[in-house]
Design a protein around this motif. Structure first.
Motif, PDB file in Angstrom:
ATOM      1  N   ILE A 100      80.790  -0.079  60.090  1.00 11.62           N
ATOM      2  CA  ILE A 100      79.472   0.405  60.625  1.00 11.62           C
ATOM      3  C   ILE A 100      79.122  -0.200  61.660  1.00 11.62           C
ATOM      4  O   ILE A 100      79.438  -1.380  62.186  1.00 11.62           O
ATOM      5  CB  ILE A 100      78.193   0.092  59.711  1.00 11.62           C
ATOM      6  N   ALA A 101      78.958   0.705  62.807  1.00 15.64           N
ATOM      7  CA  ALA A 101      78.528   0.256  64.321  1.00 15.64           C
ATOM      8  C   ALA A 101      76.914   0.695  64.503  1.00 15.64           C
ATOM      9  O   ALA A 101      76.670   1.870  64.241  1.00 15.64           O
ATOM     10  CB  ALA A 101      79.527   0.931  65.325  1.00 15.64           C
ATOM     11  N   VAL A 102      76.408  -0.003  64.899  1.00 12.45           N
ATOM     12  CA  VAL A 102      74.941  -0.032  65.082  1.00 12.45           C
ATOM     13  C   VAL A 102      74.584  -0.216  66.515  1.00 12.45           C
ATOM     14  O   VAL A 102      74.814  -1.077  67.137  1.00 12.45           O
ATOM     15  CB  VAL A 102      73.951  -1.067  64.173  1.00 12.45           C
ATOM     16  N   PHE A 103      73.991   0.932  67.119  1.00  7.58           N
ATOM     17  CA  PHE A 103      73.622   0.934  68.630  1.00  7.58           C
ATOM     18  C   PHE A 103      72.024   0.894  68.785  1.00  7.58           C
ATOM     19  O   PHE A 103      71.397   1.650  68.099  1.00  7.58           O
ATOM     20  CB  PHE A 103      74.169   2.466  69.036  1.00  7.58           C
ATOM     21  N   ALA A 104      71.753  -0.094  69.670  1.00  6.47           N
ATOM     22  CA  ALA A 104      70.290  -0.043  69.761  1.00  6.47           C
ATOM     23  C   ALA A 104      70.093  -0.154  71.346  1.00  6.47           C
ATOM     24  O   ALA A 104      71.236  -0.263  71.970  1.00  6.47           O
ATOM     25  CB  ALA A 104      69.714  -1.342  69.607  1.00  6.47           C
ATOM     26  N   GLU A 105      68.932   0.232  72.209  1.00  5.84           N
ATOM     27  CA  GLU A 105      69.169   0.109  73.721  1.00  5.84           C
ATOM     28  C   GLU A 105      67.592  -0.091  73.970  1.00  5.84           C
ATOM     29  O   GLU A 105      66.711  -0.047  73.273  1.00  5.84           O
ATOM     30  CB  GLU A 105      69.533   1.723  74.092  1.00  5.84           C
ATOM     31  N   GLY A 106      67.598  -0.725  75.114  1.00 10.83           N
ATOM     32  CA  GLY A 106      66.366  -1.019  75.773  1.00 10.83           C
ATOM     33  C   GLY A 106      65.669   0.328  76.566  1.00 10.83           C
ATOM     34  O   GLY A 106      64.246   0.244  76.290  1.00 10.83           O
ATOM     35  N   GLU A 107      66.331   0.848  77.432  1.00 15.17           N
ATOM     36  CA  GLU A 107      65.850   1.823  78.205  1.00 15.17           C
ATOM     37  C   GLU A 107      64.922   2.950  77.523  1.00 15.17           C
ATOM     38  O   GLU A 107      64.170   3.410  78.096  1.00 15.17           O
ATOM     39  CB  GLU A 107      66.954   2.514  79.171  1.00 15.17           C
ATOM     40  N   ALA A 108      65.476   3.364  76.333  1.00 13.23           N
ATOM     41  CA  ALA A 108      64.661   4.172  75.522  1.00 13.23           C
ATOM     42  C   ALA A 108      63.399   4.032  75.330  1.00 13.23           C
ATOM     43  O   ALA A 108      62.356   4.677  75.362  1.00 13.23           O
ATOM     44  CB  ALA A 108      65.414   4.707  74.380  1.00 13.23           C
ATOM     45  N   MET A 109      62.999   2.592  75.406  1.00 17.13           N
ATOM     46  CA  MET A 109      61.708   2.348  74.994  1.00 17.13           C
ATOM     47  C   MET A 109      60.615   2.273  76.127  1.00 17.13           C
ATOM     48  O   MET A 109      59.718   2.110  75.899  1.00 17.13           O
ATOM     49  CB  MET A 109      61.768   0.848  74.490  1.00 17.13           C
ATOM     50  N   TYR A 110      61.125   2.798  77.479  1.00 21.56           N
ATOM     51  CA  TYR A 110      60.193   3.092  78.389  1.00 21.56           C
ATOM     52  C   TYR A 110      59.429   4.148  78.242  1.00 21.56           C
ATOM     53  O   TYR A 110      58.523   4.216  78.643  1.00 21.56           O
ATOM     54  CB  TYR A 110      61.231   3.125  79.695  1.00 21.56           C
TER      55      TYR A 110
END
Length: 675
Positions: A416-426
């Motif tokens: 399982i690879a889990v992807f999160a990101e910061g820029e989407a939260m803008y």
């Protein structure tokens, strides 16, 4: 002397003059002959040395050794020397990482009226060239001094800044300031640009910013990026002295931890460029604060697999308040201190009650790090945190385990690879609660499912190791570039893979708000409502929907197989298999444990535990277990045979793929299969 990070049998270690050192370390705000000697005698050979005269948030100095930056281009390095000499005397064969704070000092604020305090209002001073240059000059001078006098004993340096030395800008709440606004005009290439007032930045409403709030999107992006750029500025300046001969690190980028409005206010969303910078070698954070009860799993604040993939050493800081830790800082403070008298240590009311409790937390965090190939240091914050025979024996024992298993190959076995990101939260409104539901609470779900997983940032989707994963979980990808979308289609949406999307994939693409893009991502028809569908229906009963504002989504596709429902009967999660690809969409910001377990089982992924409170931490060498129940535990293992517990030495026999582990005072196991 040359220092580097080197991968050895799958995990990163510190290489000093061609000799490898275990990245298990010590840090304290109150180092003294006793605690330094205790950890040195336990086998620790890497130590942090914090030099700062700044007053902490508790109203006491970070260090009692005094200030070394005493005026404009004026330094008193005897304060650094006194502390370095203390460490050298009590840990003679060890190596050290001095930590220097770049924040504004009282004398600086007095001589520069109107300039914000960087410790409390980092974003408002980040673009001030005068302060940046002065702080960089101090940082370089301190490093140069240490290199000249102690260079053969130093393996690296840490740069500290902002609130709690972790590059937070919490206390300005994104609010504008003339210095910040001047920097914003340069960044935006608009001489007339202005930052929105705090009232608009904090406005409530839909989870996503509206088209009329494009200026908030831009301001929020600038707020995060200026702090990330500030860190990189200081890193580049430091490297002008170090020339990459020593390691350089920061505390920063707590994407999974901050939750709520703090993730935005602190300015951590720009973490990706810091993680990937060639000028930085080490990232540190405490163990996750929301996962510290004896019944919790251990959890990360950061994305450790991204750091590992880019040859960055991640130090998890163990700063749990043990049973012997003081509840008050013993340094008397002035009457004008925020707390007065002896400051109370936050969290002390929930300190461990017994040595057994302390040991369980120590071993649980250690097992988490051992399984994920992470570094770790024990933070004896104000002295006395570890002053018991049992805890110091545990430190020695953990070092011995790491040494004894050095020749075992330790690589990820996660599917399982889990992807999160910061820029989407803008794109999202900070009052909506998305960060907490999607990024912080998901860690419990992942731990409870019982299958190994790896945490990445979106910049890593094209790494070669992605081929090992059969289930890809996208947490918060609200704006996908066409290039990224095509890469996902070509490499993840292929036969045998399961692709899982949460809540609103690509919904905010290029600033738009289009439910049709969710349907295109998920391969199933999705509809939007302004009214909540109610609770999330789970096997344990209804779970309160964390989304208290819209938009609300549900699946309306007769060709999709429903997997979970809302309380009103609408489909909350569904699956559609096309050309051998399993597409799953959960229309919620939070993924309940049994929902994810269903997806994992349908994808055919091995689960080591099916008990919510028997947590597993697995790599190719170990099966780590923490039993948070009050009964014996049973886990599944791929191979039958005898398993030895490296923590307490017990041997346990697996039959028919099941391994029974008795309930014992120390709930943690680190199991290896005997040949």
């Amino acid at each position: 002397m040359q220092v580097a990070i080197k991968r050895d049998h799958g995990i990163l270690k510190v290489e000093i003059n061609n000799q490898l050192y275990l990245p298990l370390s010590f840090k304290s705000f109150r180092p003294n002959p006793q605690n330094i000697s205790e950890f040195y005698q336990a086998g620790v050979r890497l130590f942090s040395v914090l030099s700062s005269g700044i007053i902490s948030a508790l109203g006491v100095p970070y260090s009692l050794y005094g200030e070394s930056w005493i005026g404009e281009q004026t330094y008193d390095f005897s304060k650094i020397d006194a502390q370095m000499d203390l460490f050298l005397e009590n840990a003679p064969d060890a190596y050290f990482a001095p930590m220097f704070q770049v924040d504004t000092r009282p004398w600086y604020l007095e001589s520069h009226p109107g300039v914000p305090n960087s410790f409390t209002h980092l974003s408002q001073i980040a673009c001030d060239e005068t302060w940046r240059n002065a702080a960089a000059a101090y940082l370089k001078a301190a490093i140069a001094h240490c290199e000249e006098k102690y260079g053969d004993h130093i393996y690296g340096y840490f740069m500290l800044g902002g609130t709690t030395t972790e590059w937070f800008s919490d206390r300005d709440y994104e609010a504008p300031h003339p210095i910040k606004e001047a920097g914003y005009r340069i960044w935006s290439k608009n001489a007339n640009a202005t930052l929105p007032p705090k009232e608009r930045l904090d406005a409530k409403g839909d989870a996503f910013l509206s088209s009329e709030e494009a200026d908030i999107f831009q301001a929020r992006k600038f707020h995060a990026q200026e702090i990330a750029d500030l860190i990189l500025y200081f890193a580049k300046e430091a490297q002008s002295v170090l020339h990459h001969r020593k390691l350089l690190g920061v505390y920063y980028g707590y994407l999974l931890e901050l939750g709520g409005e703090r993730l935005y206010n602190a300015g951590s969303l720009g973490y990706e460029k810091v993680y990937l910078s060639q000028d930085l070698d080490m990232i540190s954070s405490p163990s996750a604060y929301g996962y510290r009860a004896l019944t919790d799993p251990s959890a990360f604040m950061v994305l450790p697999k991204t750091l590992d993939a880019h040859q960055k050493l991640y130090f998890l800081e163990f700063d749990h308040i043990t049973h012997v830790a003081p509840t008050m800082v013993q340094d008397p403070v002035g009457a004008d201190s925020p707390n007065g008298g002896l400051p109370f240590i936050p969290g002390a009311a929930n300190k461990c009650k017994t040595e057994t409790e302390s040991l369980n937390l120590m071993y649980r965090d250690y097992v988490l790090c051992a399984a994920n190939g992470c570094a770790m240091w024990w933070f004896d914050m104000f002295d006395g945190w570890f002053r018991s025979w049992g805890m110091m024996h545990a430190v020695s024992h953990m070092l011995a385990i790491a040494q004894q298993t050095a020749s075992l190959e330790k690589h990820s076995v996660a599917k399982i690879a889990v992807f999160a990101e910061g820029e989407a939260m803008y794109h999202t409104r900070k009052t909506a609660g998305l960060a907490t539901a999607t990024l912080s609470q998901i860690r419990r779900t992942l731990a409870e499912v019982g299958a190994p997983y790896d945490l990445y940032t979106m910049a890593d989707i094209s790494l070669p190791q992605m081929e090992q994963y059969s289930l890809i979980l996208f947490l918060n990808q609200y704006d996908l570039s066409e290039e990224t979308r095509k890469w996902i289609q070509d490499h993840f949406e292929i036969s045998g893979k399961t692709v899982v999307w949460l809540y609103a994939p690509d919904y905010a693409h290029n600033g738009g708000r289009d439910v049709g893009r969710i349907s295109a991502c998920t391969r199933m028809r999705v509809w939007k409502s302004v009214k909540s569908h109610g609770d999330l229906c789970t096997a344990q009963g209804n779970l309160k929907n964390p989304m208290t504002v819209g938009p609300y989504f549900a699946v309306d596709d007769p060709a999709a197989t429903p997997l979970a429902y809302y309380a009103d009967g609408a489909v909350a999660m569904a699956e559609k298999v096309t050309d051998g690809v399993r597409h799953v969409y959960a229309a919620t910001a939070y993924l309940p444990t049994d929902w994810l377990a269903t997806v994992v089982d349908r994808a055919g992924i091995f689960r080591y535990s099916r008990s919510l409170h028997v947590y597993t931490y697995v790599n190719s060498a170990f099966v780590g277990v923490y039993n948070a129940t009050e009964t014996d535990a049973e886990i599944a293992v791929p191979n039958d045979g005898t398993y030895r517990d490296l923590i307490e030495g017990g041997r346990y026999i697996a039959e028919s793929g099941k391994l029974k582990l008795p309930l014992k005072p120390i709930r943690a196991y680190l199991l290896t299969q005997e040949s």
